[in-house]
Write a protein that holds these residues in place. Structure first.
Motif, PDB file in Angstrom:
ATOM      1  N   GLY A 155       8.182   9.785   1.561  1.00 35.11           N
ATOM      2  CA  GLY A 155       8.229  10.035   2.997  1.00 35.11           C
ATOM      3  C   GLY A 155       7.212  11.062   3.470  1.00 35.11           C
ATOM      4  N   PRO A 156       7.619  11.921   4.434  1.00 37.13           N
ATOM      5  CA  PRO A 156       8.966  12.166   4.956  1.00 37.13           C
ATOM      6  C   PRO A 156       9.632  10.973   5.665  1.00 37.13           C
ATOM      7  N   PHE A 157       8.843  10.149   6.384  1.00 36.08           N
ATOM      8  CA  PHE A 157       9.386   8.898   6.899  1.00 36.08           C
ATOM      9  C   PHE A 157       8.993   7.787   5.938  1.00 36.08           C
ATOM     10  N   PHE A 158       9.843   6.777   5.803  1.00 34.93           N
ATOM     11  CA  PHE A 158       9.502   5.673   4.908  1.00 34.93           C
ATOM     12  C   PHE A 158      10.353   4.454   5.246  1.00 34.93           C
ATOM     13  N   ASN A 159       9.919   3.313   4.700  1.00 38.17           N
ATOM     14  CA  ASN A 159      10.674   2.069   4.823  1.00 38.17           C
ATOM     15  C   ASN A 159      11.286   1.631   3.499  1.00 38.17           C
ATOM     16  N   ALA A 160      10.732   2.132   2.393  1.00 36.54           N
ATOM     17  CA  ALA A 160      11.218   1.737   1.075  1.00 36.54           C
ATOM     18  C   ALA A 160      10.902   2.845   0.083  1.00 36.54           C
ATOM     19  N   ARG A 161      11.646   2.891  -1.024  1.00 42.70           N
ATOM     20  CA  ARG A 161      11.425   3.910  -2.049  1.00 42.70           C
ATOM     21  C   ARG A 161      10.529   3.419  -3.175  1.00 42.70           C
ATOM     22  N   SER A 162      10.239   2.132  -3.205  1.00 45.85           N
ATOM     23  CA  SER A 162       9.374   1.586  -4.243  1.00 45.85           C
ATOM     24  C   SER A 162       8.682   0.338  -3.724  1.00 45.85           C
ATOM     25  N   VAL A 214       3.386   8.726  19.183  1.00 41.12           N
ATOM     26  CA  VAL A 214       4.518   9.430  18.592  1.00 41.12           C
ATOM     27  C   VAL A 214       4.908   8.836  17.248  1.00 41.12           C
ATOM     28  N   TYR A 215       5.049   7.508  17.182  1.00 43.59           N
ATOM     29  CA  TYR A 215       5.622   6.872  15.993  1.00 43.59           C
ATOM     30  C   TYR A 215       4.589   6.343  15.011  1.00 43.59           C
ATOM     31  N   GLY A 216       3.316   6.451  15.336  1.00 40.68           N
ATOM     32  CA  GLY A 216       2.283   6.070  14.389  1.00 40.68           C
ATOM     33  C   GLY A 216       2.084   4.572  14.262  1.00 40.68           C
ATOM     34  N   HIS A 217       1.679   4.152  13.070  1.00 43.78           N
ATOM     35  CA  HIS A 217       1.310   2.756  12.821  1.00 43.78           C
ATOM     36  C   HIS A 217       2.505   1.860  12.510  1.00 43.78           C
ATOM     37  N   GLN A 218       3.631   2.455  12.151  1.00 36.89           N
ATOM     38  CA  GLN A 218       4.748   1.667  11.641  1.00 36.89           C
ATOM     39  C   GLN A 218       6.053   2.391  11.950  1.00 36.89           C
ATOM     40  N   LEU A 219       7.049   1.640  12.346  1.00 35.66           N
ATOM     41  CA  LEU A 219       8.352   2.238  12.616  1.00 35.66           C
ATOM     42  C   LEU A 219       9.102   2.396  11.294  1.00 35.66           C
ATOM     43  N   GLN A 220       9.343   3.649  10.904  1.00 35.94           N
ATOM     44  CA  GLN A 220      10.068   3.910   9.657  1.00 35.94           C
ATOM     45  C   GLN A 220      11.546   4.140   9.950  1.00 35.94           C
ATOM     46  N   ASP A 221      12.372   3.323   9.313  1.00 37.84           N
ATOM     47  CA  ASP A 221      13.807   3.399   9.587  1.00 37.84           C
ATOM     48  C   ASP A 221      14.560   4.248   8.564  1.00 37.84           C
ATOM     49  N   LEU A 222      13.823   4.953   7.703  1.00 36.53           N
ATOM     50  CA  LEU A 222      14.439   5.851   6.724  1.00 36.53           C
ATOM     51  C   LEU A 222      13.674   7.175   6.722  1.00 36.53           C
ATOM     52  N   ILE A 350       5.970   3.801   1.914  1.00 34.42           N
ATOM     53  CA  ILE A 350       6.687   4.765   1.070  1.00 34.42           C
ATOM     54  C   ILE A 350       6.372   6.209   1.461  1.00 34.42           C
ATOM     55  N   GLY A 351       5.260   6.430   2.143  1.00 34.71           N
ATOM     56  CA  GLY A 351       4.883   7.791   2.520  1.00 34.71           C
ATOM     57  C   GLY A 351       4.297   8.583   1.372  1.00 34.71           C
ATOM     58  N   ILE A 352       3.573   7.911   0.494  1.00 33.63           N
ATOM     59  CA  ILE A 352       2.976   8.539  -0.685  1.00 33.63           C
ATOM     60  C   ILE A 352       1.459   8.570  -0.519  1.00 33.63           C
ATOM     61  N   SER A 353       0.853   9.725  -0.743  1.00 30.88           N
ATOM     62  CA  SER A 353      -0.592   9.858  -0.598  1.00 30.88           C
ATOM     63  C   SER A 353      -1.308   9.404  -1.862  1.00 30.88           C
ATOM     64  N   THR A 354      -2.508   8.864  -1.674  1.00 30.72           N
ATOM     65  CA  THR A 354      -3.386   8.418  -2.749  1.00 30.72           C
ATOM     66  C   THR A 354      -4.802   8.897  -2.438  1.00 30.72           C
ATOM     67  N   PRO A 355      -5.740   8.793  -3.389  1.00 32.57           N
ATOM     68  CA  PRO A 355      -7.115   9.197  -3.082  1.00 32.57           C
ATOM     69  C   PRO A 355      -7.712   8.458  -1.892  1.00 32.57           C
ATOM     70  N   ASP A 356      -7.257   7.221  -1.656  1.00 33.29           N
ATOM     71  CA  ASP A 356      -7.805   6.429  -0.552  1.00 33.29           C
ATOM     72  C   ASP A 356      -7.096   6.701   0.770  1.00 33.29           C
ATOM     73  N   ARG A 357      -5.864   7.193   0.705  1.00 31.82           N
ATOM     74  CA  ARG A 357      -5.094   7.590   1.884  1.00 31.82           C
ATOM     75  C   ARG A 357      -4.452   8.934   1.566  1.00 31.82           C
ATOM     76  N   PRO A 358      -5.222  10.045   1.696  1.00 28.89           N
ATOM     77  CA  PRO A 358      -4.806  11.333   1.121  1.00 28.89           C
ATOM     78  C   PRO A 358      -3.798  12.141   1.922  1.00 28.89           C
ATOM     79  N   ASP A 359      -3.346  11.693   3.068  1.00 31.79           N
ATOM     80  CA  ASP A 359      -2.404  12.479   3.871  1.00 31.79           C
ATOM     81  C   ASP A 359      -1.010  12.417   3.242  1.00 31.79           C
ATOM     82  N   ALA A 360      -0.544  13.537   2.722  1.00 30.39           N
ATOM     83  CA  ALA A 360       0.739  13.571   2.024  1.00 30.39           C
ATOM     84  C   ALA A 360       1.930  13.428   2.961  1.00 30.39           C
ATOM     85  N   HIS A 361       1.718  13.533   4.269  1.00 32.65           N
ATOM     86  CA  HIS A 361       2.821  13.343   5.218  1.00 32.65           C
ATOM     87  C   HIS A 361       2.876  11.914   5.751  1.00 32.65           C
ATOM     88  N   GLY A 362       2.121  11.029   5.128  1.00 32.76           N
ATOM     89  CA  GLY A 362       2.214   9.618   5.457  1.00 32.76           C
ATOM     90  C   GLY A 362       1.879   9.319   6.900  1.00 32.76           C
TER      91      GLY A 362
END
Length: 545
Positions: A155-162, A214-222, A350-362
């Motif tokens: 996350g902090p916001f996410f749609n799935a854990r895996s 406000v809600y970004g690119h995707q509505l996260q329900d978790l 999932i809200g997980i950062s990677t080298p290609d999408r480095p923002d850890a707050h998703g």
């Protein structure tokens, strides 16, 4: 697979040196004729896309994509053109047709794990990377801080854990159908460009659209503990009756979507919402290995041949290199590579950062202050991202090498009857049967394979019925990428359901066809006009893929 198919598969592909022999088989097969595919040297200038409805005036002006294959000799180009030309002989299955992913095809029995097998021609020393990628694909991420430091950062916001939560058994997602979870389906949020700077960013392929403020690119329900989820997706359906040519009545369900229980205020008035279902994961590396020129050869922006089909190429940027590339992944072809698609899923789902999408707050925005204050899972001793480079690379490798299952009953008379009707009704104008992959691929498992994805990977206007009103790069609110059909007949076996199209509105393949409009309306009407026996035969063919 029927016994004839199994015999052919075993005799042709399961002996020693299968990858080398499959490439040799392809050369033999494509060497039978010298007529050249007339579209392969089409001059394509992306600047002509400026006339597209809803696109900025100078969209993608000046960009070129390759219109010639550079990996083959002129003689081989002619041979490839011949072997990929659609057949006119429906009395028997085509040679190697049952092996729809070439030497990479899985010949394991059809089970719920049919989409989870490794490509058959992967060398032994690479199987470990596939297994590690599989473990990471299934990995359940947790919120930070956590004692399991290599697994936190959710996350902090996410749609799935895996990844597997959305792609169950590596298959396609489904609508929630009244249940509490919408894990494998979500709402994309976006608006079109407003300012000259935004229009320039679209024209340069620097961005595909703009998020809700406000809600970004995707509505996260978790959300992680201590944070309220953004909201929920609400779906209602209206049944609509369609009468076919022989009088049979089919009920289609038209969905209406809304974002409800919004925790941080209303959506912006300009924000559009689009429901998206997770697609199946098979054959992705082979799709990436199709030469850009061979896909572009099927584009016909101005419908020069008068067939009513005017597919166009999606122009995007490879996120890693920054270079212009052909979009071929995602419902609107917004990603050029499997790696880009994987990095997007890590960030948005999932809200997980990677080298290609480095923002850890998703997908947190500046308006969601509490989200930005939440701890992240970045561990400096492990890297600068929650999922460092090796993790993204392994998940990408796994995703690239999930095998396409072999055809079943490809040589049965009923299947061949349906195949003939599929071709004659014009379905192959968009669902192009065959390609031969690039000879010079990074992974030799994808090199020079004759594959049967049944897609042109172009954008097509699918009519108002399927329109979502959301522009994504060059794709208008009425346009979608042609999805590949391989494996579609195993949907119920693998995923336990039969929901199709981008939002799962179709409850079976017949409904999916009847939703086709726009450029596909002629083919849809041809299907509707068939006798019931012929319609069922066509569906039998699709179920064999």
């Amino acid at each position: 697979m029927d016994s004839c198919d199994i015999h052919r598969v075993k005799s042709e592909h399961r002996n020693e040196g299968v990858a080398r022999e499959a490439r040799a088989d392809t050369l033999k097969l494509v060497g039978r004729n010298n007529r050249f595919f007339s579209k392969i040297h089409l001059s394509v200038r992306i600047a002509t896309l400026a006339a597209l409805s809803g696109a900025p005036a100078a969209i993608a002006a000046g960009f070129d994509l390759p219109t010639n294959r550079t990996d083959l000799s002129e003689a081989d180009l002619k041979r490839v053109a011949d072997v990929t030309r659609p057949t006119r002989d429906f009395a028997k299955a085509e040679q190697y047709e049952a092996m729809q992913a070439g030497a990479a095809t899985s010949v394991d029995p059809a089970t719920e794990d049919s989409f989870s097998h490794i490509s058959a021609n992967i060398p032994f020393d690479e199987e470990q990377n596939f297994k590690l990628g599989n473990a990471l694909f299934r990995k359940l991420w947790v919120s930070a801080p956590s004692s399991t430091q290599a697994s936190d950062g959710l996350g902090p916001f996410f749609n799935a854990r895996s990844c597997m939560s959305c792609h169950v058994n590596d298959g396609r997602g489904k609508p929630p159908e009244g249940g509490p979870s919408a894990t494998s389906m979500f709402l994309r949020l976006a608006r079109t460009a407003k300012t000259s700077e935004e229009k320039k960013a679209i024209a340069n392929a620097d961005i595909v659209n703009f998020p809700d403020p406000v809600y970004g690119h995707q509505l996260q329900d978790l959300a992680v503990p201590g944070l309220a989820a953004e909201g929920r997706m609400a779906i209602s359906y209206r049944e609509e009756k369609v009468t076919l040519g022989d009088g049979e009545v089919v009920s289609l369900r038209r969905p209406d979507y809304a974002a409800t229980n919004l925790a941080y205020g209303p959506l912006d008035a300009a924000t559009t919402i689009s429901a998206r279902m997770a697609p199946a994961m098979i054959g992705l590396g082979l799709i990436e290995a199709i030469p850009e020129a061979d896909i572009i050869a099927h584009a016909d922006l101005d419908d020069a041949d008068g067939d009513g089909i005017s597919g166009k190429a999606a122009i995007v940027r490879d996120r890693r290199s920054g270079k212009i590339a052909l979009g071929r992944f995602g419902w609107k072809a917004q990603n050029a590579t499997v790696r880009d698609q994987s990095a997007d899923a890590f960030a948005n789902d999932i809200g997980i950062s990677t080298p290609d999408r480095p923002d850890a707050h998703g997908d947190c925005t500046r308006a969601e202050e509490k989200c930005l204050e939440m701890p992240t899972g970045v561990q400096k001793r492990l890297g600068d991202e929650e999922a460092p480079g090796p993790i993204l690379e392994l998940v990408t490798f796994y995703s690239e090498n999930l095998a396409v299952p072999a055809r079943r009953k490809a040589s049965f008379p009923r299947t061949l009857q349906g195949k003939r009707l599929f071709y004659e009704t014009g379905c192959i104008s968009c669902h192009v049967p065959k390609f031969v992959t690039h000879r010079d691929t990074a992974n030799k498992a994808q090199s020079f394979q004759l594959i049967w994805p049944y897609s042109d990977f172009l954008l097509h206007d699918m009519g108002e019925g399927l329109a979502d009103g959301q522009q994504v790069g060059l794709a208008s609110g009425r346009e979608w990428r042609t999805p590949p059909l391989w494996g579609i007949g195993l949907t119920r076996t693998v995923s336990g359901h039969s929901f199709f199209l981008h939002d799962g509105r179709a409850r079976d393949l017949t409904e999916a066809i009847l939703w086709h409009g726009g450029e596909a309306e002629k083919a849809r009407n041809a299907f509707s006009s068939l006798s019931r026996d012929d319609r069922e035969a066509l569906i039998t063919f699709l179920e064999s893929l």
